[in-house]
Scaffold this motif. Structure first.
Motif, PDB file in Angstrom:
ATOM      1  N   LEU A  10      -2.819  -4.531   3.033  1.00  0.00           N
ATOM      2  CA  LEU A  10      -2.095  -3.267   3.193  1.00  0.00           C
ATOM      3  C   LEU A  10      -0.898  -3.218   2.238  1.00  0.00           C
ATOM      4  N   PHE A  11      -0.108  -4.292   2.224  1.00  0.00           N
ATOM      5  CA  PHE A  11       1.090  -4.307   1.378  1.00  0.00           C
ATOM      6  C   PHE A  11       0.722  -4.386  -0.101  1.00  0.00           C
ATOM      7  N   GLY A  12      -0.302  -5.153  -0.409  1.00  0.00           N
ATOM      8  CA  GLY A  12      -0.655  -5.338  -1.816  1.00  0.00           C
ATOM      9  C   GLY A  12      -1.312  -4.127  -2.442  1.00  0.00           C
ATOM     10  N   ARG A  33       5.220  -2.109  -2.106  1.00  0.00           N
ATOM     11  CA  ARG A  33       5.352  -3.294  -2.971  1.00  0.00           C
ATOM     12  C   ARG A  33       6.477  -4.223  -2.502  1.00  0.00           C
ATOM     13  N   ALA A  34       7.565  -3.641  -1.979  1.00  0.00           N
ATOM     14  CA  ALA A  34       8.675  -4.496  -1.524  1.00  0.00           C
ATOM     15  C   ALA A  34       8.268  -5.281  -0.274  1.00  0.00           C
ATOM     16  N   ALA A  35       7.467  -4.667   0.588  1.00  0.00           N
ATOM     17  CA  ALA A  35       6.968  -5.392   1.766  1.00  0.00           C
ATOM     18  C   ALA A  35       6.046  -6.529   1.324  1.00  0.00           C
ATOM     19  N   SER A  36       5.257  -6.287   0.292  1.00  0.00           N
ATOM     20  CA  SER A  36       4.371  -7.323  -0.235  1.00  0.00           C
ATOM     21  C   SER A  36       5.191  -8.520  -0.719  1.00  0.00           C
ATOM     22  N   ASP A  46      -4.273 -13.747  -3.818  1.00  0.00           N
ATOM     23  CA  ASP A  46      -4.843 -12.565  -4.475  1.00  0.00           C
ATOM     24  C   ASP A  46      -4.136 -11.278  -4.047  1.00  0.00           C
ATOM     25  N   HIS A  47      -3.686 -11.233  -2.794  1.00  0.00           N
ATOM     26  CA  HIS A  47      -3.030  -9.999  -2.316  1.00  0.00           C
ATOM     27  C   HIS A  47      -1.738  -9.728  -3.076  1.00  0.00           C
ATOM     28  N   THR A  48      -1.047 -10.790  -3.502  1.00  0.00           N
ATOM     29  CA  THR A  48       0.185 -10.591  -4.267  1.00  0.00           C
ATOM     30  C   THR A  48      -0.135 -10.063  -5.658  1.00  0.00           C
ATOM     31  N   THR A  49      -1.263 -10.492  -6.187  1.00  0.00           N
ATOM     32  CA  THR A  49      -1.660 -10.030  -7.527  1.00  0.00           C
ATOM     33  C   THR A  49      -1.829  -8.513  -7.551  1.00  0.00           C
ATOM     34  N   TRP A  50      -2.251  -7.921  -6.422  1.00  0.00           N
ATOM     35  CA  TRP A  50      -2.370  -6.465  -6.382  1.00  0.00           C
ATOM     36  C   TRP A  50      -1.054  -5.780  -6.720  1.00  0.00           C
ATOM     37  N   ALA A  51       0.054  -6.401  -6.331  1.00  0.00           N
ATOM     38  CA  ALA A  51       1.358  -5.740  -6.486  1.00  0.00           C
ATOM     39  C   ALA A  51       1.844  -5.736  -7.934  1.00  0.00           C
ATOM     40  N   ILE A  52       1.329  -6.632  -8.751  1.00  0.00           N
ATOM     41  CA  ILE A  52       1.931  -6.869 -10.069  1.00  0.00           C
ATOM     42  C   ILE A  52       2.031  -5.612 -10.950  1.00  0.00           C
TER      43      ILE A  52
END
Lengths: 313, 70
Positions: free
Chosen positions: A210-212, A218-221, A139-145
């Motif tokens: 934090l990253f997401g 976004r690059a850290a995510s 789910d945390h990666t989805t934040w970055a989209i």
């Protein structure tokens, strides 16, 4: 899920304010006495943006006083994480350099212990700790989209669609873990075991959020994602072998076997079609990609060191 | 930002020192004639010959290439 037990004066004050909705007095909060007091508070504040707590009004998700506390804590946390991070390698091509960077990282392995020597009780403790993340896996990666360009966004979705079961809830990775927990006689409800989570687990989960949740990170995510996927297939096989050795149910073993195969795909996508393309578009984000990657590996090392020490005692 | 108007999106990607990525639905026949249907948006087919879950990649190639580099 209900709010967790406080772990110090800061979390005590913030969690109480979340429950009763009186947040204005949070303009002055006590300093955290120990790291886990700060990490638990940050974890609870981030959780507001996932599925939240049954005993906290949903309207508090964007409460400015709570957001202010979160900003203060996440600035401190980001500084700590950056201080831990070595300089990034700049060699080309990116994908081969990145895979070598991961391969050259030599950290302690919880999975190797599970494969060969762990007791059932140690594994059950590990599964309780892992449940904090695995029940909201990806789910945390989805934040970055929404923060990504079209090519990188499409590439992340190609990976995430698989994480989310390609539309089939029974293949969704978080759901597979829930089924494994249940079959193993553990609680499958989201967030059940947060009171058992050591500070290293809270740090892992907080780094992902934090990253997401911050567009500038976004690059850290995506770097975190790439390192996470690139350190998953082999440990997942070891986990499956250890679970089988100890007689854990098939549903739990299947969760890990799925990750042997899936993450061998995902690591290629995360490194080549996601981070690789991101860096073609924005080369200046290289340091942040490696910041995320290092954080992923380093936080797992810290967790492994703690648990292997505890289990050896 | 320097972004091309069209992005490459090949059906098959040969990863250097790694697997073959297949996008979409395919049936892969292994060395023994067994057929395996893909089940993911992208699948990784082993090219190093050492995978424990053939025909799919399980990341074992990374151990091999690490030994070669050392």
């Amino acid at each position: 899920m209900l709010t967790p037990q406080a772990r110090g004066p800061l979390s005590d004050r913030v969690l109480a304010a979340m429950r009763d909705g009186a947040t204005a007095h949070l303009v002055q909060v006590p300093e955290a006495e120990v790291a886990e007091d700060a990490q638990l508070t940050l974890w609870a504040l981030y959780e507001q943006h996932y599925r939240g707590f049954d005993d906290v009004p949903a309207a508090l998700e964007w409460d400015p006083h709570l957001i202010a506390v979160r900003r203060h804590l996440e600035e401190d946390f980001e500084r700590i994480l950056r201080d831990r991070t070595p300089p990034a390698p700049h060699a080309e091509p990116f994908a081969e350099t990145f895979f070598a960077y991961i391969a050259d990282h030599d950290g302690p392995s919880v999975a190797a212990h599970v494969q060969r020597a762990a007791t059932s009780e140690q594994v059950r403790e590990l599964l309780r700790h892992r449940s904090i993340y695995h029940l909201k896996e990806s789910d945390h990666t989805t934040w970055a989209i929404p923060r990504l360009s079209d090519p990188v966004k499409a590439a992340v979705m190609e990976l995430q669609f698989d994480e989310y079961g390609c539309g089939d809830p029974d293949r969704l990775h978080a759901h597979l873990f829930a089924l494994g927990l249940e079959a193993s006689g553990l609680r499958r409800e989201y967030g059940s075991y947060v009171d058992d989570a050591p500070v290293e687990i809270l740090e892992q989960n907080n780094a992902m959020s934090l990253f997401g949740l911050n567009r500038r990170l976004r690059a850290a995510s995506l770097g975190f994602l790439a390192a996470f996927e690139a350190t998953s297939s082999t440990p997942s096989r070891r986990m499956a072998q250890g679970l089988d050795r100890l007689g854990f149910p098939t549903a739990m073993i299947d969760y890990y076997l799925e990750h042997v195969e899936a993450d061998a795909v995902h690591e290629q996508l995360a490194v080549r079609t996601i981070c690789g393309v991101l860096l073609q578009e924005e080369p200046d984000l290289l340091e942040d990609v490696y910041f995320g990657a290092w954080t992923s590996m380093d936080l797992e090392d810290r967790y492994a060191e703690r648990m292997l020490q505890e289990w050896a005692a | 930002m320097n972004r091309p108007e069209r992005t490459d999106h090949p059906d098959v990607i040969l990863c250097p020192d790694g697997p073959m990525l297949l996008r979409g639905d395919h049936v892969v026949q292994d060395e023994d004639g067994q057929q395996h249907r893909t089940s993911r948006p992208v699948s990784a087919v082993c090219r190093c010959g050492e995978s424990m879950i053939p025909p799919w990649c399980d990341g074992t190639h990374k151990v091999l290439s690490q030994h070669c580099r050392r």
